[in-house]
Design a protein around this motif. Structure first.
Motif, PDB file in Angstrom:
ATOM      1  N   GLY A   1       2.666   0.759   9.661  1.00 56.55           N
ATOM      2  CA  GLY A   1       1.415   1.291   9.151  1.00 56.55           C
ATOM      3  C   GLY A   1       1.193   0.881   7.707  1.00 56.55           C
ATOM      4  O   GLY A   1       2.141   0.753   6.936  1.00 56.55           O
ATOM      5  N   ILE A   2      -0.081   0.690   7.361  1.00 58.87           N
ATOM      6  CA  ILE A   2      -0.469   0.252   6.019  1.00 58.87           C
ATOM      7  C   ILE A   2      -1.471   1.243   5.438  1.00 58.87           C
ATOM      8  O   ILE A   2      -2.520   1.488   6.027  1.00 58.87           O
ATOM      9  N   LEU A   3      -1.145   1.791   4.304  1.00 60.44           N
ATOM     10  CA  LEU A   3      -2.051   2.624   3.520  1.00 60.44           C
ATOM     11  C   LEU A   3      -2.366   1.898   2.215  1.00 60.44           C
ATOM     12  O   LEU A   3      -1.670   0.945   1.847  1.00 60.44           O
ATOM     13  N   PRO A   4      -3.386   2.333   1.484  1.00 68.91           N
ATOM     14  CA  PRO A   4      -3.661   1.713   0.187  1.00 68.91           C
ATOM     15  C   PRO A   4      -2.414   1.719  -0.706  1.00 68.91           C
ATOM     16  O   PRO A   4      -1.585   2.624  -0.632  1.00 68.91           O
ATOM     17  N   ASN A   5      -2.277   0.682  -1.501  1.00 73.68           N
ATOM     18  CA  ASN A   5      -1.175   0.488  -2.450  1.00 73.68           C
ATOM     19  C   ASN A   5       0.179   0.298  -1.776  1.00 73.68           C
ATOM     20  O   ASN A   5       1.223   0.590  -2.357  1.00 73.68           O
ATOM     21  N   HIS A   6       0.155  -0.209  -0.552  1.00 72.79           N
ATOM     22  CA  HIS A   6       1.402  -0.486   0.166  1.00 72.79           C
ATOM     23  C   HIS A   6       2.129  -1.636  -0.521  1.00 72.79           C
ATOM     24  O   HIS A   6       1.509  -2.538  -1.076  1.00 72.79           O
ATOM     25  N   VAL A   7       3.452  -1.630  -0.470  1.00 70.93           N
ATOM     26  CA  VAL A   7       4.237  -2.714  -1.048  1.00 70.93           C
ATOM     27  C   VAL A   7       3.965  -3.999  -0.260  1.00 70.93           C
ATOM     28  O   VAL A   7       3.705  -3.953   0.935  1.00 70.93           O
TER      29      VAL A   7
END
Length: 140
Positions: free
Chosen positions: A34-40
């Motif tokens: 899963g990807i959220l804002p500011n993901h590495v």
């Protein structure tokens, strides 16, 4: 702090999607991520399955098979071998492909041939699942 992730899905034939979204979930080769804002930043191979993204409280679905996903600077770029929006999927065609793959997998004697038919079966089942998920979410 960014509150959106730019999602771009591209195949060798076309740009499937370019949208600012709240969340991306994708079938990685080693499991869903899963990807959220500011993901590495990271890079992952894609498996066969349903990518989903959230926008405005709704969940949208895209069938993907093979390729890579790259995350960097609030952007998720998906370079897929195959990608279809849930509403684009021809369910009758996918069901016929599923039946053919099941029959061929039962008849396959060679391991390579069996693996090829199993992959075709997995793609057709995932397409049907993606289309149903999109309809259930009201996004088709």
């Amino acid at each position: 702090m960014a509150s959106m992730v730019t999602l771009e899905i591209v195949t060798p034939d076309r740009k499937v999607l370019s949208e600012d979204v709240e969340y991306v979930g994708a079938p990685g080769a080693l499991g869903e991520f899963g990807i959220l804002p500011n993901h590495v930043p990271f890079l992952s191979a894609l498996g066969i399955g349903n990518l989903h993204y959230k926008l405005g409280g709704k969940t949208y679905y895209v069938f993907v098979a093979g390729g890579f996903a790259e995350v960097s600077h609030n952007k998720c770029t998906v370079l897929a071998e195959v990608a279809e929006m849930a509403h684009e999927i021809d369910v009758d065609r996918a069901q016929k492909a599923q039946q053919r793959a099941e029959q061929r997998a039962q008849q396959a004697k060679e391991k390579l041939e069996h693996a090829r038919h199993q992959a075709a079966l997995k793609r057709s089942v995932a397409r049907i699942s993606c289309n149903r998920a999109g309809k259930d979410a009201g996004t088709c």
